[in-house]
Design a protein around this motif. Structure first.
Motif, PDB file in Angstrom:
ATOM      1  N   LEU A   1      29.091  26.732  30.843  1.00  0.00           N
ATOM      2  CA  LEU A   1      27.720  26.230  30.912  1.00  0.00           C
ATOM      3  C   LEU A   1      27.337  25.434  29.675  1.00  0.00           C
ATOM      4  O   LEU A   1      26.814  24.318  29.777  1.00  0.00           O
ATOM      5  N   TRP A   2      27.633  25.976  28.507  1.00  0.00           N
ATOM      6  CA  TRP A   2      27.242  25.294  27.263  1.00  0.00           C
ATOM      7  C   TRP A   2      28.005  23.983  27.088  1.00  0.00           C
ATOM      8  O   TRP A   2      27.471  23.000  26.582  1.00  0.00           O
ATOM      9  N   MET A   3      29.268  23.947  27.552  1.00  0.00           N
ATOM     10  CA  MET A   3      30.063  22.728  27.413  1.00  0.00           C
ATOM     11  C   MET A   3      29.567  21.631  28.337  1.00  0.00           C
ATOM     12  O   MET A   3      29.548  20.450  27.977  1.00  0.00           O
ATOM     13  N   LEU A   4      29.137  22.024  29.550  1.00  0.00           N
ATOM     14  CA  LEU A   4      28.571  21.029  30.462  1.00  0.00           C
ATOM     15  C   LEU A   4      27.286  20.459  29.891  1.00  0.00           C
ATOM     16  O   LEU A   4      27.054  19.240  29.931  1.00  0.00           O
ATOM     17  N   GLN A   5      26.431  21.322  29.356  1.00  0.00           N
ATOM     18  CA  GLN A   5      25.189  20.838  28.762  1.00  0.00           C
ATOM     19  C   GLN A   5      25.470  19.900  27.594  1.00  0.00           C
ATOM     20  O   GLN A   5      24.790  18.883  27.428  1.00  0.00           O
ATOM     21  N   ARG A   6      26.479  20.210  26.816  1.00  0.00           N
ATOM     22  CA  ARG A   6      26.866  19.333  25.698  1.00  0.00           C
ATOM     23  C   ARG A   6      27.363  17.986  26.222  1.00  0.00           C
ATOM     24  O   ARG A   6      27.008  16.926  25.688  1.00  0.00           O
ATOM     25  N   ALA A   7      28.188  18.023  27.271  1.00  0.00           N
ATOM     26  CA  ALA A   7      28.711  16.785  27.849  1.00  0.00           C
ATOM     27  C   ALA A   7      27.588  15.894  28.360  1.00  0.00           C
ATOM     28  O   ALA A   7      27.620  14.670  28.188  1.00  0.00           O
ATOM     29  N   LEU A   8      26.586  16.500  28.997  1.00  0.00           N
ATOM     30  CA  LEU A   8      25.459  15.721  29.514  1.00  0.00           C
ATOM     31  C   LEU A   8      24.590  15.185  28.380  1.00  0.00           C
ATOM     32  O   LEU A   8      24.119  14.039  28.435  1.00  0.00           O
ATOM     33  N   ARG A   9      24.389  16.014  27.379  1.00  0.00           N
ATOM     34  CA  ARG A   9      23.521  15.610  26.265  1.00  0.00           C
ATOM     35  C   ARG A   9      24.139  14.454  25.469  1.00  0.00           C
ATOM     36  O   ARG A   9      23.463  13.482  25.114  1.00  0.00           O
TER      37      ARG A   9
ATOM     38  N   VAL B   1      19.800  20.760  33.399  1.00  0.00           N
ATOM     39  CA  VAL B   1      20.670  19.589  33.569  1.00  0.00           C
ATOM     40  C   VAL B   1      19.856  18.369  33.998  1.00  0.00           C
ATOM     41  O   VAL B   1      20.193  17.238  33.629  1.00  0.00           O
ATOM     42  N   ARG B   2      18.782  18.597  34.765  1.00  0.00           N
ATOM     43  CA  ARG B   2      17.910  17.465  35.106  1.00  0.00           C
ATOM     44  C   ARG B   2      17.257  16.914  33.847  1.00  0.00           C
ATOM     45  O   ARG B   2      17.133  15.695  33.664  1.00  0.00           O
ATOM     46  N   GLY B   3      16.837  17.804  32.959  1.00  0.00           N
ATOM     47  CA  GLY B   3      16.233  17.372  31.714  1.00  0.00           C
ATOM     48  C   GLY B   3      17.196  16.616  30.819  1.00  0.00           C
ATOM     49  O   GLY B   3      16.783  15.820  29.972  1.00  0.00           O
ATOM     50  N   LEU B   4      18.497  16.845  31.016  1.00  0.00           N
ATOM     51  CA  LEU B   4      19.519  16.144  30.236  1.00  0.00           C
ATOM     52  C   LEU B   4      19.952  14.844  30.893  1.00  0.00           C
ATOM     53  O   LEU B   4      20.881  14.187  30.423  1.00  0.00           O
ATOM     54  N   GLY B   5      19.293  14.484  31.989  1.00  0.00           N
ATOM     55  CA  GLY B   5      19.519  13.167  32.583  1.00  0.00           C
ATOM     56  C   GLY B   5      20.388  13.123  33.804  1.00  0.00           C
ATOM     57  O   GLY B   5      20.621  12.040  34.365  1.00  0.00           O
ATOM     58  N   TYR B   6      20.862  14.280  34.277  1.00  0.00           N
ATOM     59  CA  TYR B   6      21.700  14.265  35.474  1.00  0.00           C
ATOM     60  C   TYR B   6      20.812  14.142  36.706  1.00  0.00           C
ATOM     61  O   TYR B   6      19.889  14.931  36.912  1.00  0.00           O
TER      62      TYR B   6
ATOM     63  N   PHE C   1      16.536  32.391  41.035  1.00  0.00           N
ATOM     64  CA  PHE C   1      15.611  31.898  40.001  1.00  0.00           C
ATOM     65  C   PHE C   1      16.371  31.377  38.787  1.00  0.00           C
ATOM     66  O   PHE C   1      15.953  30.408  38.145  1.00  0.00           O
ATOM     67  N   GLU C   2      17.515  32.017  38.490  1.00  0.00           N
ATOM     68  CA  GLU C   2      18.270  31.570  37.319  1.00  0.00           C
ATOM     69  C   GLU C   2      19.050  30.292  37.633  1.00  0.00           C
ATOM     70  O   GLU C   2      19.214  29.438  36.762  1.00  0.00           O
ATOM     71  N   GLN C   3      19.515  30.132  38.856  1.00  0.00           N
ATOM     72  CA  GLN C   3      20.147  28.875  39.248  1.00  0.00           C
ATOM     73  C   GLN C   3      19.163  27.712  39.118  1.00  0.00           C
ATOM     74  O   GLN C   3      19.522  26.626  38.651  1.00  0.00           O
ATOM     75  N   LEU C   4      17.902  27.951  39.513  1.00  0.00           N
ATOM     76  CA  LEU C   4      16.886  26.904  39.404  1.00  0.00           C
ATOM     77  C   LEU C   4      16.588  26.580  37.940  1.00  0.00           C
ATOM     78  O   LEU C   4      16.329  25.412  37.599  1.00  0.00           O
ATOM     79  N   GLU C   5      16.638  27.580  37.077  1.00  0.00           N
ATOM     80  CA  GLU C   5      16.457  27.324  35.649  1.00  0.00           C
ATOM     81  C   GLU C   5      17.590  26.457  35.107  1.00  0.00           C
ATOM     82  O   GLU C   5      17.356  25.531  34.317  1.00  0.00           O
ATOM     83  N   ARG C   6      18.818  26.745  35.536  1.00  0.00           N
ATOM     84  CA  ARG C   6      19.964  25.944  35.094  1.00  0.00           C
ATOM     85  C   ARG C   6      19.820  24.494  35.574  1.00  0.00           C
ATOM     86  O   ARG C   6      20.099  23.550  34.835  1.00  0.00           O
ATOM     87  N   GLU C   7      19.377  24.350  36.821  1.00  0.00           N
ATOM     88  CA  GLU C   7      19.208  23.000  37.353  1.00  0.00           C
ATOM     89  C   GLU C   7      18.152  22.229  36.569  1.00  0.00           C
ATOM     90  O   GLU C   7      18.330  21.030  36.294  1.00  0.00           O
ATOM     91  N   ALA C   8      17.074  22.883  36.195  1.00  0.00           N
ATOM     92  CA  ALA C   8      16.021  22.210  35.429  1.00  0.00           C
ATOM     93  C   ALA C   8      16.561  21.695  34.102  1.00  0.00           C
ATOM     94  O   ALA C   8      16.188  20.609  33.639  1.00  0.00           O
TER      95      ALA C   8
END
Length: 293
Positions: free
Chosen positions: A40-48, A261-266, A252-259
């Protein structure tokens, strides 16, 4: 065995990008989905950072993942060298390389549990180990090749290969390495793009279920150490065709994760993996049945 089965990789250059090559992926498979489970953290880093990171084989968890690096040439009597014993490890001949693994496997519980860890808290139902939680990211060989073509323009000293892994027994792998080093090119074969790619596409049968596709960056001219990680810029919305979060997470936690990655531009698809959904099967009856006791 045929040449392909023997491990002689046939690298096909991509039109217009001679330093981007593919092997063991047919034209019909170019648009087939391939998957990778990112932490999870690596994907967020890749998107950021808009970066994909390829890793040196020396950092891989399996110490036998780069089989040629574990081989040595030995001669008990070498009259030319004037010694009774001579040994050289093949790792000294290997062209520098970095890689990232993807998979044609459509998804399995085995892979999910291998690359994603979810431990739900009994009180709130949240994952207590989010650092080791995985996200399944989907792309296609064609999408990755588009990104690789851009990398090749920016880095003239690198070659890029995308290919399906070849699986065999340890005896087969050992036999192949021996045939190469005793062949016309000898160990210098592994200094070539073809040779280094071939050395990184052999995998033990133990991992056959992964159906791995490997993205490899190879540098032909050994120079100073360039580090264990190689970062390349990419457009997530061009390269990623979809993603899904671990199905064991509460909704609810899946929706938090989606929010996040959306905030990171995906902006691409996020699908809900139903592998762990409870399903009620409706059995149609033509007769009465007794009440529960």
């Amino acid at each position: 065995m045929s040449n392909a089965e023997a491990g002689e990789v046939d690298l096909q250059p991509i039109i217009g990008a001679q330093r981007v090559l593919r092997a063991r992926i047919s034209d019909e498979e170019l648009d087939s989905p391939i998957r990778r489970i990112f932490p999870l953290w690596m994907l967020q880093r890749a998107l950021r950072l808009r970066q994909l990171t390829l890793v040196s084989p020396s950092l891989w968890e399996d110490p036998r993942e780069d089989p040629v690096a574990n081989c040595a040439m030995t001669r008990l009597r070498d009259e030319k060298a004037g010694c009774d014993f001579r040994q050289t490890f093949l790792e000294h001949y290997l062209a520098p390389a970095w890689a990232q693994s993807w998979s044609f496997n459509p998804g399995s519980d085995t892979l999910l549990r291998a690359y994603s860890r979810v431990l739900l808290d009994e009180l709130e139902g949240r994952n207590t180990d989010p650092r080791n939680e995985g996200v399944t990211v989907t792309t296609t060989p064609r999408r990755l090749m588009r990104a690789m073509s851009k990398w090749a323009k920016d880095g003239a000293k690198y070659h890029f290969v995308i290919a399906r892994a070849l699986y065999g027994s340890e005896a087969q792998i050992h036999e192949w390495v021996g045939n190469v080093v005793r062949g016309p090119q000898g160990p210098r074969f592994f200094q070539s793009v073809e040779g280094r790619a071939d050395s990184l596409l052999w995998k033990r049968d133990y991992f056959r279920h992964e159906e791995e596709v490997r993205l490899i960056c190879i540098k032909r001219e050994p120079t100073v150490d360039e580090g264990k990680l190689k970062h390349f810029q990419f457009d997530p919305n061009e390269t990623i065709s979809g993603m899904s979060f671990d199905p064991r997470l509460r909704r609810f936690e899946q929706l938090e994760r989606e929010a996040v990655v959306r905030g990171l531009g995906y902006t691409g698809p996020v699908t809900e993996d139903s592998a762990y959904h409870r399903i009620i099967l409706d059995i149609q009856m033509t007769t009465e049945w007794p009440d529960p006791a």
